[in-house]
Design an enzyme around this catalytic site. Structure first.
Site, PDB file in Angstrom:
ATOM      1  N   GLU A   1     -69.043  85.886 -48.426  1.00 26.53           N
ATOM      2  CA  GLU A   1     -68.311  84.631 -48.600  1.00 26.53           C
ATOM      3  C   GLU A   1     -67.672  84.635 -49.970  1.00 26.53           C
ATOM      4  O   GLU A   1     -68.362  84.638 -50.984  1.00 26.53           O
ATOM      5  CB  GLU A   1     -69.263  83.445 -48.492  1.00 26.53           C
ATOM      6  CG  GLU A   1     -69.777  83.233 -47.091  1.00 26.53           C
ATOM      7  CD  GLU A   1     -70.883  82.190 -47.079  1.00 26.53           C
ATOM      8  OE1 GLU A   1     -70.965  81.362 -48.002  1.00 26.53           O
ATOM      9  OE2 GLU A   1     -71.681  82.246 -46.137  1.00 26.53           O
TER      10      GLU A   1
ATOM     11  N   ASP B   1     -72.141  71.486 -54.661  1.00 26.33           N
ATOM     12  CA  ASP B   1     -72.764  72.590 -55.372  1.00 26.33           C
ATOM     13  C   ASP B   1     -73.535  72.131 -56.590  1.00 26.33           C
ATOM     14  O   ASP B   1     -73.187  71.136 -57.229  1.00 26.33           O
ATOM     15  CB  ASP B   1     -71.690  73.606 -55.793  1.00 26.33           C
ATOM     16  CG  ASP B   1     -71.217  74.427 -54.613  1.00 26.33           C
ATOM     17  OD1 ASP B   1     -72.052  75.120 -54.015  1.00 26.33           O
ATOM     18  OD2 ASP B   1     -70.019  74.346 -54.268  1.00 26.33           O
TER      19      ASP B   1
END
Lengths: 419, 262
Positions: free
Chosen positions: B53, B64
């Site tokens: 990814e 995140d």
């Protein structure tokens, strides 16, 4: 000092109500069932936030319409917040600018700004949803204080995220939050201001999906927040209507003026006038050092359509789609986006958007202090500054939403004017 | 049913049909240095990971934790943009055959133009996208046809709070794998998996979904990788990779991978 205002759209042209599929009429300036204002709004959220926002979306209107909720909300606004706030005819200001100026005195709300209208509503909502912990973001600290206040009132745990830079420039509000029992957590990432505090609050909500309610302080974020916050703040325009009727024999002013950062005081001040085309809507943004200086927060002039904090709206960004760091002397206007309602008011032409520089806002703040004996928050000073530029007819009735008082900004005023 | 393009199954779908567990590695493009992207991908292919990814950095990555946010901030300071990333990757299929996904937030993709972005992905040989803040309903209403046109698989997330009804819906509209977020958290938490996660892994396994699941968030070492892949098809490591890159540079990535898959 620049003497030409930057007006980003034409004079407002009202549009009629339109029919929904169900045949009901609703305002085209309010959110539809999916939280869209025209092309703006929606809920662009990671799946982690879906259960929380969905729970809220399914329940918020039902809860707000419950008689027991309304009763408690109204009672707290009256007995605790001190509503209705006065609609004050500003005589000397009116003489100076040769127009009838009324001030909606949200600065007289408990805690010093309109923010508490929303936090009272949302904490009652959180209680109805069975939540026990409250988180919030804050820029100037007004929303943080208003949240800490209602958490103390209801005996709920309160964590407020605030950019490190804002913590430094709004020290009195940080102290107030702590005194009220809240935990203030600094946002250390990015520009260390409101947008980063919002990111941190969203992360907290992702980490605490079950017991926590996130009290967003403005008409931003994923659906249903912009609509819910606007509804809680709509008490401002509801009062203006009957107060103006008492004083002037008519409910509708010619203009309603409010400063716009995220846009909650403005949403509340405009709310009941959105579908009254005869009422001009004026939104005042922070130009900072000037639109073209790279140090500005004037989203309507500098923003493009994009996604920020779960909402499709106008936001300041690079061509590559990175959100840029806004600037304004006023911490409450220092946000790179604008609520989707306002993005729609701008692009549809319903609202007239004017940008005001730091210097003009500060000058206006001093002027209002000395003409009317009211020290406005620097956010609200931006709204007053348009009087130097925007010409009105002598008989026009202009309502300026005085969203907050300037106590929190004294140090900034003192430094600026070397008082 | 897998979508088939030019009689060729997408690399992600093919990979998922192979035996064995998949280690998928996330890294932030443009970190530690702007031009490390291709070297990192080539190193990862050599040392036996199953899927990659490529993180498209964003200024405000709200799902995140601090590690990925810091690497994103640095990558942006290094000058990374969508345009530059595509330029770096233009010859990647000459040296790399692993499934490649781009993981990024929606705004940079929206500004690039969703169709232009997808077209670039196809030209380069990107197999899928993970866009955490593009909700399923918006994808289906507006973007699915574009993704299909360019042979891209869109990966959706589920979490421990996602209802069974919604999981089944997501399973129905997915055609690759389901990104199973291990716990209620942002990326980069490192507490190991306890009984709560194991019960969640079992609950999802028992649903017998048509799409395999790959677990992400909270996986940082061999132990958590094994726990996560006991029932799921694979697991994704991101923050721990970034930390390793920060501490040891890009040359020693193989050590990190070896520690996990042996």
């Amino acid at each position: 000092m620049e003497k030409e205002p930057i007006t980003s759209s034409a004079h407002p042209k009202g549009r009629p109500l339109f029919k929904t599929k169900k045949g009901q009429t609703r305002s085209q300036y309010q959110a539809d069932e999916r939280g869209y204002y025209g092309e703006f709004g929606g809920a662009f959220i990671p799946e982690m936030l879906y259960p929380n926002t969905e729970e809220l979306r399914q329940n918020y209107i039902t809860i707000m319409e419950e008689p027991s909720f309304k009763k408690e909300f109204d009672q707290l606004l009256r007995d605790y917040v001190g509503r209705p706030t006065p609609l004050y005819y500003a005589n000397r200001l009116s003489q100076k600018y040769k127009v009838k100026i009324y001030l909606k005195r949200e600065d007289l709300c408990h805690t010093g700004a309109h923010k508490v209208n929303n936090t009272i509503g949302q904490i009652l909502m959180a209680k109805k949803l069975g939540k026990t912990r409250i988180i919030a973001e804050t820029g100037a600290g007004q929303h943080g204080v208003a949240t800490a206040t209602v958490c103390a009132l209801m005996g709920m745990e309160c964590v407020v995220y605030m950019g490190e830079i804002d913590i430094a420039r709004q020290a009195p509000n940080v102290a107030r939050m702590k005194m009220l029992g809240a935990t203030v957590r600094p946002a250390l990432s990015g520009s260390k201001t409101l947008k980063d505090a919002t990111n941190e609050a969203i992360r907290d909500w992702i980490n605490n999906p079950v017991d926590t309610h996130y009290i967003i302080g403005s008409v931003v974020g994923p659906h249903p927040y912009p609509d819910m916050v606007a509804r809680f703040q709509s008490v401002i325009s509801e009062e203006i209507k009957w107060q103006l009727k008492e004083k002037e024999g008519r409910e509708n002013p010619d203009y309603v003026v409010a400063c716009v950062g995220g846009g909650s005081n403005a949403a509340g001040a405009y709310y009941h006038f959105l579908d009254q085309p005869e009422v001009g809507i004026i939104a005042v943004e922070a130009a900072g050092k000037g639109i073209d200086t790279g140090k500005s927060a004037a989203t309507s002039a500098l923003g493009k359509v994009g996604i920020i904090h779960g909402s499709k709206t106008l936001l300041m960004q690079t061509t590559d789609g990175q959100i840029t760091e806004p600037y304004s002397i006023s911490a409450g206007l220092d946000y790179p986006g604008v609520g989707p309602m306002h993005a729609h008011l701008f692009t549809s032409g319903r609202g007239e958007f004017i940008s005001i520089t730091d210097d003009d806002a500060m000058t206006a703040g001093l002027m209002v202090s000395q003409l009317e004996g009211i020290i406005p928050a620097i956010e609200s000073s931006h709204a007053f500054a348009i009087l130097e530029y925007r010409k009105f007819k002598k008989d026009d009735i202009v309502v300026i939403n005085l969203s907050g008082r300037g106590d929190k900004d004294l140090q900034t005023y003192i430094n600026y004017f070397k008082l | 049913m897998p979508i088939v393009y030019r009689n060729k199954m997408n690399r992600i779908q093919k990979k998922l049909q192979e035996e064995g567990k998949i280690l998928s590695i996330y890294f932030t493009a443009g970190y530690p240095a702007l031009n490390d992207t291709v070297k990192i991908i080539e190193n990862l292919e050599k040392c036996g990971v199953g899927m990659i990814e490529i993180g498209l950095p964003f200024s405000d990555p709200l799902a995140d934790g601090p590690t990925i946010q810091a690497s994103s901030t640095q990558a942006l300071k290094n000058g990374m943009t969508s345009e530059i990333l595509f330029d770096q990757l233009k010859a990647i299929r000459k040296t790399v055959s692993l499934p490649l996904l781009i993981m990024g937030y929606f705004n940079p993709i929206y500004q690039f133009g969703v169709e232009a972005f997808c077209k670039k992905c196809q030209e380069i040989g990107i197999d899928g996208l993970i866009i955490p803040d593009l909700p399923v309903d918006v994808y289906l209403d507006t973007y699915q046809s574009i993704f299909h046109k360019y042979g891209l698989i869109n990966i959706f997330l589920i979490t421990p709070q996602t209802s069974e009804e919604r999981i089944r819906f997501i399973d129905k509209v997915s055609n690759g794998f389901i990104y199973m977020v291990s716990s209620a958290s942002v990326t980069g938490t490192k507490e190991g998996f306890g009984a709560t996660q194991e019960a969640y892994f079992e609950r999802i396994h028992a649903l017998a979904l048509k799409n395999p699941q790959i677990v992400g968030f909270g996986i940082s070492n061999a132990e958590t990788f094994q726990q996560a892949t006991k029932l799921a098809k694979g697991a994704i490591i991101g923050s721990a990779v970034i930390k390793h890159l920060t501490a040891h540079g890009i040359e020693k990535l193989d050590q990190f991978v070896q520690e996990i898959i042996g």
